[in-house]
Design a protein around this motif. Sequence first.
Motif, mmCIF file in Angstrom:
data_model
loop_
_atom_site.group_PDB
_atom_site.id
_atom_site.type_symbol
_atom_site.label_atom_id
_atom_site.label_comp_id
_atom_site.label_asym_id
_atom_site.label_seq_id
_atom_site.Cartn_x
_atom_site.Cartn_y
_atom_site.Cartn_z
ATOM 1 N N GLY B 37 0.818 -1.217 0.000
ATOM 2 C CA GLY B 37 0.000 0.000 0.000
ATOM 3 C C GLY B 37 0.844 1.255 0.000
ATOM 4 O O GLY B 37 0.603 2.168 0.787
ATOM 5 N N ASP B 38 1.824 1.306 -0.877
ATOM 6 C CA ASP B 38 2.765 2.429 -0.916
ATOM 7 C C ASP B 38 2.682 3.086 -2.291
ATOM 8 O O ASP B 38 3.147 2.508 -3.279
ATOM 9 C CB ASP B 38 4.180 1.901 -0.646
ATOM 10 C CG ASP B 38 5.248 2.976 -0.771
ATOM 11 O OD1 ASP B 38 4.910 4.152 -1.033
ATOM 12 O OD2 ASP B 38 6.434 2.633 -0.620
ATOM 13 N N PRO B 39 2.112 4.283 -2.376
ATOM 14 C CA PRO B 39 1.961 4.916 -3.698
ATOM 15 C C PRO B 39 3.290 5.276 -4.354
ATOM 16 O O PRO B 39 3.328 5.554 -5.551
ATOM 17 C CB PRO B 39 1.147 6.176 -3.376
ATOM 18 C CG PRO B 39 1.402 6.447 -1.931
ATOM 19 C CD PRO B 39 1.601 5.118 -1.285
ATOM 20 N N HIS B 40 4.375 5.269 -3.583
ATOM 21 C CA HIS B 40 5.687 5.627 -4.138
ATOM 22 C C HIS B 40 6.499 4.398 -4.549
ATOM 23 O O HIS B 40 7.657 4.543 -4.942
ATOM 24 C CB HIS B 40 6.465 6.446 -3.114
ATOM 25 C CG HIS B 40 5.746 7.674 -2.672
ATOM 26 N ND1 HIS B 40 5.604 8.787 -3.468
ATOM 27 C CD2 HIS B 40 5.084 7.946 -1.522
ATOM 28 C CE1 HIS B 40 4.899 9.705 -2.820
ATOM 29 N NE2 HIS B 40 4.561 9.224 -1.642
ATOM 30 N N ARG B 42 7.398 2.592 -7.028
ATOM 31 C CA ARG B 42 7.406 2.552 -8.497
ATOM 32 C C ARG B 42 8.350 1.447 -8.959
ATOM 33 O O ARG B 42 9.559 1.631 -9.095
ATOM 34 C CB ARG B 42 7.839 3.904 -9.046
ATOM 35 C CG ARG B 42 6.865 5.020 -8.694
ATOM 36 C CD ARG B 42 7.323 6.342 -9.256
ATOM 37 N NE ARG B 42 7.410 6.312 -10.724
ATOM 38 C CZ ARG B 42 7.890 7.315 -11.450
ATOM 39 N NH1 ARG B 42 8.329 8.409 -10.868
ATOM 40 N NH2 ARG B 42 7.934 7.220 -12.757
#
Lengths: 332, 396
Positions: B37-40, B42
């Motif tokens: 759950g980490d939007p960063h 990538r």
Amino acid sequence: MSAPADLVVTGIGVVSPLAAMAALAAPPRAGNAAPAPAADAWFDADARLGPRGHKYLPPAARYLLAAAGDALADAGDCLAGIPEERRGAAVGTNHAVAALHARMDRTVISEGADGLSPATAPFFSVNLFGSHLSGRFALKAFNVTVTSPGVAGLEAVQMGLRAVTAGRSALLLAAATEEAREGGTHTDSGAVALVFERRQAATARPVRRHGSCRVRSAFVPPSLLREASGRAQARDRLVAHLAEPGADAPPTHLVLDDSPVAAVAAQAVGATGAAVTYEAVGSGSLRPMLRLAGLLAVARGPARLVSAIAQGHVAWAETRPEDARADGSAPC
Amino acid sequence: MEPVAITGLGVLCCLGSGTDVFWRGLATARPAPAPVGDPHARMPLPICYAVPDGAVPDRPDHLGGLPLGRASRMAVAAARQALADARLTGMAGAPYAIVVGTGMGDSGLHEQHRCDSPPDGKELGPVFVVGSALGDALGWTGPCISVSNACSAGGFALTVAADLIRAGEADVALAGGADAYSRVALACFNRLGAIDPLRCRPFDARRRGTVFAEGAAMLVLESALHAERRGALPPTAWLLGDGWSCDAHHPTAPEPQGQQIRRAMRAAIEGSGSDADAIGCVIPHGTGTALNDVVESRALHAVIGPRCARLPLYSLKALVGHTGGAAGALAAVTGALIARRRAVPPNAPLDEPDPDCPVWLPDGGPTPLTGRHVLVNAYAFGGNNVSFVLAGGDPR
């Protein structure tokens, strides 16, 4: 303090900008003040490690290789008689990987993982810094990295000596290495390495025996120190460790931060009646190891080093030079 | 080697919290990795076997004014379980030792702060404070050691603790490991092409790498004399012997002949005072990485002999993923439970067993433990290897 199994230090290697800065600190010519050195300008990797094989190594891995190489050179032909599977390594660090992690993380956030260098990527794992020693010097008995705040270098010596005493190896390379954290001072960068071997092995060849060294450690729970009674308990426990009934306390050098834990450690040392000197621990595990190397190199009698840090870790090392020869020359 | 008693166990992983939940899960659960759950994050494969949020306590959240991260909190939770299991609670001030393995420490906290600036503007402390957090939470005053040998850190921590006890430096030691999600670690494994997109499937012909996981496991170790004096014998299990080695070969790849991992296994078996015939189960390192599983399989055959073909292995990572610095400690907890309960849980079934990994992974149901001992392996980047032998009941 119980003695490790008849081990002596025969090799010392120090890689530190403090040494380089000694040259820089020479009085500048009038009107030409010496500029502050760049972060890594003090370390010439090609000169120290040769022109190849270190291009992709992070700074702390380079410092460590150089310090280990110096220590092993100082110890003479110490590896020749020791099978590869009897050579162990223990490395302490707090921040070897911190600046690299920060750079990697910014790359991931801005470009994604594909922006990372595959050559550097394995170094996200802090044990790779020490593991390079094993590859370079065939240290196959074990290779352990320890990371307790402030005391990791001393912890490496302690754990490594315990492992040798337990029969896991016959020779130990114990070290600390650091790269200053981003925004930190570059004097927190560098590495120290020490070679320990059996006295009998060292005596059999012409090498200087710098002395013996024992390390112990304890924990002072920071939350215990909120109350005066807790501080008194913690101090008394450390005094019990450090005071030897009927014996004069050796001159003691404190390497501390400005925390309540360090204050308690300083009080305990004061209670032993030892002559005390002091320096700030800085950031990371390097400073206590620099001082330990210094004691082993130059101390003429028993000496003690005590380091303590805010997170609760306290470690102390006791050094003892080898007995002087009858003719007064250095033992070798 | 002098046997060391294991008198308490604690564990958190994707299966939940507690050894009862863990043991039931080993037999029945079939968890799958999920997106972090980490939007960063990538990266091509941002997946992980996470510890359920409800299983990670909110406290301790600070150490001396500095915030603590998820790995530290998981470690403290597992420690409290282990101490309750050992009936050793309320021992603040005791000169007991702590040895914890962690590959990334509280890196996740630093990564979070890199994106969400610290609310109070304070500098974060060192990353490797899991041991410090344990020491402060328990109030213990003996040696407190942080071992960071990557994926073998938990196994090394256990054996360093045993060294402390055998050397007489402590009567009791809490040993184990903890690692939580780290964006940097997962990104680097993605960059190295070492993540399996499906799940962690060691010894499967179609394995594509490993899958990271969160976890913490703690064990209470005691000298036999100390355990006897406080009525803690027989213990849950015994640590009978252990062996260390280093490949000195390559930063990430194992030495292809497995000479040093064989040496570690043989040292552990020799230290146990018995021989390979006493091994009734192996918990392999088995990560799902192509070469590692092959090398370990062959080394097991070399050490165990022809009997290896019918010796049950329990492939823990196939169920809970690769918990990094905690992995060796989770394997130790699993081995202790197997030794005590005299049964090997059923393995997560393979889709297609790898013929280059000729090991037996029984999956139909529990397999009785026929030998006395359980052999556990833990390996790491840098070729840092540790093996140890556990037993239940009578140590010999």
